[in-house]
Design a protein around this motif. Sequence first.
Motif, PDB file in Angstrom:
ATOM      1  N   THR A  33       0.862  -1.158   0.000  1.00 33.95           N
ATOM      2  CA  THR A  33       0.000   0.000   0.000  1.00 33.95           C
ATOM      3  C   THR A  33       0.910   1.221   0.000  1.00 33.95           C
ATOM      4  N   VAL A  34       0.735   2.064  -0.966  1.00 36.43           N
ATOM      5  CA  VAL A  34       1.569   3.263  -1.065  1.00 36.43           C
ATOM      6  C   VAL A  34       0.715   4.466  -0.671  1.00 36.43           C
ATOM      7  N   SER A  35       1.265   5.280   0.204  1.00 35.32           N
ATOM      8  CA  SER A  35       0.545   6.500   0.569  1.00 35.32           C
ATOM      9  C   SER A  35       1.525   7.663   0.481  1.00 35.32           C
TER      10      SER A  35
END
Length: 93
Positions: free
Chosen positions: A88-90
């Motif tokens: 998950t990239v934020s």
Amino acid sequence: MRPFLKTGDLFFSSSSYAFSGVIQKLTKSTWSHVAVIYKDEELGRVLILEAEPYVGIRLIPLSKYLHNYKDKRRPYKGQIAISQLNVTVSKEI
């Protein structure tokens, strides 16, 4: 299994062969070998990139690894597991 595999998946194995048992004992691990999956969509092949002690680095079809282990026309005797990275990239603004 082929449709679910992706390039970059990790391929873990542990066999019932003596060398595998030594590695498992020394590393205190269930697994004795790890490789990386490479899926070539153009060729329609699933390959594994691995380091082999007497060969070096090689890219071989996964099917060969499982069905013609060590070029001895015998199936791989052991367990395998495929691990897929769930990222998950934020980004903070």
